[in-house]
Structure formats: structure tokens, C-alpha cells
Design a protein around this motif. Structure first.
Motif, PDB file in Angstrom:
ATOM      1  N   MET A 138      46.090  42.199  35.117  1.00 21.28           N
ATOM      2  CA  MET A 138      46.441  40.976  34.437  1.00 21.28           C
ATOM      3  C   MET A 138      46.511  41.267  32.941  1.00 21.28           C
ATOM      4  N   THR A 139      47.561  40.832  32.309  1.00 20.48           N
ATOM      5  CA  THR A 139      47.738  41.000  30.881  1.00 20.48           C
ATOM      6  C   THR A 139      47.690  39.635  30.223  1.00 20.48           C
ATOM      7  N   VAL A 140      46.820  39.470  29.247  1.00 20.35           N
ATOM      8  CA  VAL A 140      46.721  38.199  28.545  1.00 20.35           C
ATOM      9  C   VAL A 140      47.602  38.249  27.320  1.00 20.35           C
ATOM     10  N   GLN A 141      48.464  37.275  27.157  1.00 20.03           N
ATOM     11  CA  GLN A 141      49.330  37.181  25.998  1.00 20.03           C
ATOM     12  C   GLN A 141      49.055  35.846  25.340  1.00 20.03           C
ATOM     13  N   TYR A 142      48.305  35.864  24.234  1.00 21.78           N
ATOM     14  CA  TYR A 142      47.850  34.667  23.548  1.00 21.78           C
ATOM     15  C   TYR A 142      47.124  33.772  24.536  1.00 21.78           C
ATOM     16  N   TRP A 143      47.527  32.535  24.730  1.00 20.78           N
ATOM     17  CA  TRP A 143      46.802  31.648  25.619  1.00 20.78           C
ATOM     18  C   TRP A 143      47.442  31.569  27.000  1.00 20.78           C
ATOM     19  N   ARG A 144      48.533  32.277  27.229  1.00 21.54           N
ATOM     20  CA  ARG A 144      49.179  32.296  28.545  1.00 21.54           C
ATOM     21  C   ARG A 144      48.735  33.547  29.301  1.00 21.54           C
ATOM     22  N   ILE A 145      48.508  33.404  30.579  1.00 21.67           N
ATOM     23  CA  ILE A 145      48.140  34.546  31.412  1.00 21.67           C
ATOM     24  C   ILE A 145      49.331  34.909  32.268  1.00 21.67           C
TER      25      ILE A 145
ATOM     26  N   MET B 232      50.711  36.731  35.356  1.00 19.11           N
ATOM     27  CA  MET B 232      50.260  37.251  36.633  1.00 19.11           C
ATOM     28  C   MET B 232      51.404  38.005  37.298  1.00 19.11           C
ATOM     29  N   ALA B 233      51.105  39.181  37.813  1.00 23.14           N
ATOM     30  CA  ALA B 233      52.112  39.924  38.559  1.00 23.14           C
ATOM     31  C   ALA B 233      52.407  39.184  39.857  1.00 23.14           C
ATOM     32  N   ALA B 234      53.638  39.244  40.290  1.00 22.98           N
ATOM     33  CA  ALA B 234      54.039  38.531  41.500  1.00 22.98           C
ATOM     34  C   ALA B 234      53.490  39.200  42.759  1.00 22.98           C
ATOM     35  N   GLU B 235      53.240  40.485  42.673  1.00 23.65           N
ATOM     36  CA  GLU B 235      52.773  41.219  43.841  1.00 23.65           C
ATOM     37  C   GLU B 235      51.378  41.772  43.592  1.00 23.65           C
ATOM     38  N   LEU B 236      50.662  41.972  44.683  1.00 23.54           N
ATOM     39  CA  LEU B 236      49.318  42.529  44.620  1.00 23.54           C
ATOM     40  C   LEU B 236      49.258  43.801  45.442  1.00 23.54           C
ATOM     41  N   TYR B 237      48.283  44.632  45.121  1.00 24.42           N
ATOM     42  CA  TYR B 237      48.017  45.806  45.951  1.00 24.42           C
ATOM     43  C   TYR B 237      46.533  45.783  46.311  1.00 24.42           C
ATOM     44  N   GLU B 238      46.176  46.498  47.346  1.00 25.57           N
ATOM     45  CA  GLU B 238      44.784  46.567  47.777  1.00 25.57           C
ATOM     46  C   GLU B 238      44.174  47.880  47.325  1.00 25.57           C
TER      47      GLU B 238
ATOM     48  N   ILE C 186      39.656  45.002  47.806  1.00 25.36           N
ATOM     49  CA  ILE C 186      40.006  43.879  46.945  1.00 25.36           C
ATOM     50  C   ILE C 186      41.487  43.963  46.597  1.00 25.36           C
ATOM     51  N   LYS C 187      42.023  42.842  46.145  1.00 22.62           N
ATOM     52  CA  LYS C 187      43.419  42.803  45.714  1.00 22.62           C
ATOM     53  C   LYS C 187      43.485  42.759  44.201  1.00 22.62           C
ATOM     54  N   ARG C 188      44.419  43.510  43.641  1.00 24.09           N
ATOM     55  CA  ARG C 188      44.618  43.591  42.194  1.00 24.09           C
ATOM     56  C   ARG C 188      46.095  43.374  41.887  1.00 24.09           C
ATOM     57  N   ASN C 189      46.378  42.899  40.683  1.00 21.46           N
ATOM     58  CA  ASN C 189      47.760  42.751  40.244  1.00 21.46           C
ATOM     59  C   ASN C 189      48.417  44.118  40.084  1.00 21.46           C
ATOM     60  N   LEU C 190      49.667  44.208  40.477  1.00 16.02           N
ATOM     61  CA  LEU C 190      50.418  45.429  40.205  1.00 16.02           C
ATOM     62  C   LEU C 190      50.540  45.595  38.688  1.00 16.02           C
ATOM     63  N   PRO C 191      50.490  46.825  38.199  1.00 19.55           N
ATOM     64  CA  PRO C 191      50.595  47.033  36.754  1.00 19.55           C
ATOM     65  C   PRO C 191      51.974  46.637  36.230  1.00 19.55           C
ATOM     66  N   GLY C 192      52.000  46.156  34.998  1.00 20.65           N
ATOM     67  CA  GLY C 192      53.245  45.731  34.366  1.00 20.65           C
ATOM     68  C   GLY C 192      53.714  46.715  33.313  1.00 20.65           C
ATOM     69  N   ASP C 193      54.713  46.320  32.558  1.00 24.76           N
ATOM     70  CA  ASP C 193      55.312  47.172  31.533  1.00 24.76           C
ATOM     71  C   ASP C 193      54.338  47.542  30.422  1.00 24.76           C
ATOM     72  N   ASP C 194      53.323  46.712  30.182  1.00 26.95           N
ATOM     73  CA  ASP C 194      52.360  46.945  29.103  1.00 26.95           C
ATOM     74  C   ASP C 194      51.061  47.587  29.591  1.00 26.95           C
ATOM     75  N   ASP C 195      51.004  47.983  30.845  1.00 25.83           N
ATOM     76  CA  ASP C 195      49.752  48.440  31.442  1.00 25.83           C
ATOM     77  C   ASP C 195      49.704  49.948  31.648  1.00 25.83           C
ATOM     78  N   VAL C 196      48.470  50.451  31.683  1.00 25.67           N
ATOM     79  CA  VAL C 196      48.181  51.849  32.003  1.00 25.67           C
ATOM     80  C   VAL C 196      47.404  51.859  33.307  1.00 25.67           C
ATOM     81  N   THR C 197      47.808  52.685  34.236  1.00 27.22           N
ATOM     82  CA  THR C 197      47.098  52.848  35.504  1.00 27.22           C
ATOM     83  C   THR C 197      46.348  54.170  35.440  1.00 27.22           C
ATOM     84  N   PHE C 198      45.103  54.163  35.911  1.00 33.26           N
ATOM     85  CA  PHE C 198      44.345  55.409  35.868  1.00 33.26           C
ATOM     86  C   PHE C 198      43.450  55.554  37.085  1.00 33.26           C
TER      87      PHE C 198
END
Length: 118
Positions: free
Chosen positions: A1-8, A10-16, A34-46
Motif C-alpha cells: 500500500m502506498t500512501v499519497q497525502y491523505w488518499r490511500i 490500493m492495488a486492485a490485485e492481491l498475492y498470498e 496472508i494477503k498483500r497488495n501487489l507492488p506498484g510503480d513506486d514500490d520496492v519488493t525484497f
């Protein structure tokens, strides 16, 4: 999940993924999916190598403050190795060692406002 100012955003898809947590208060920690949001354009996966647990995490897991939502996976101060970066990410590449502190997903809006007031 990426927070942008006061709007959140949410990725449309989730992964387990696998995590260690509690399904309800009083139960032992156990391995769970657990389910997590798929990473977006501004995210780093590690690939997570280490995760710190502090006493506040214990309080959260025990619902000592009365606001824990179960299941809960406590922990912060993560360390690992980058496996993917979003298209807008600069400064990180696959294979880099990274760490995530206890404060993430901040838009820094309050910091900028307080700085202007000083």
C-alpha cells in the motif's frame, strides 16, 4: 500500500505470502498465509531476511491497548535484498540490500507543514 497525502492507493490485485502471527488474542504465534497488495510503480519488493520485534509489537499482539485487529502480524525494522523495483523507483536496483524502518508509507505532509511554520 502506498500512501499519497491523505488518499490511500490500493492495488486492485492481491498475492498470498507466508507470515508468522496470531489469529486471535491468546493464541500462540503460528505460520499463516496472508494477503498483500501487489507492488506498484513506486514500490520496492525484497526478500525478507530479518525482522525486528520490539515490546510495542508484543503489546499489539496481546491487544494490550485494546485496538488490535486479528489476525495480526507484528514486526518492523525489516532488512532484506531487493528482488524487483517499480518503474518510478530510483536509487535501488535488484540485488541491493535494503532496510525499512518503523515509519513507512508517510507522505511527509505534516513535516513539510511544520517546517514552513518554523
Amino acid at each position: 500500500m502506498t500512501v499519497q497525502y491523505w488518499r490511500i492507493k490500493m492495488a486492485a490485485e492481491l498475492y498470498e505470502t507466508v507470515a508468522w502471527g496470531r489469529k486471535s488474542n491468546g493464541e500462540k504465534f503460528e505460520k499463516m498465509t496472508i494477503k498483500r497488495n501487489l507492488p506498484g510503480d513506486d514500490d520496492v519488493t525484497f526478500d525478507l531476511k530479518y525482522c525486528g520485534i520490539c515490546h510495542t509489537d508484543v503489546h499489539i499482539a496481546n491487544n494490550d491497548m485494546g485496538h488490535t485487529h486479528y489476525p495480526v502480524v507484528p514486526g518492523h525494522e525489516l532488512a532484506g535484498v531487493v528482488t524487483a523495483v517499480g518503474s518510478k523507483v530510483t536509487g535501488f536496483k535488484v540485488g541491493d540490500q535494503v532496510g525499512v524502518g518503523c515509519i513507512v508509507d508517510s507522505c511527509m505532509l505534516m513535516f513539510r507543514l511544520e517546517t514552513k511554520l518554523k
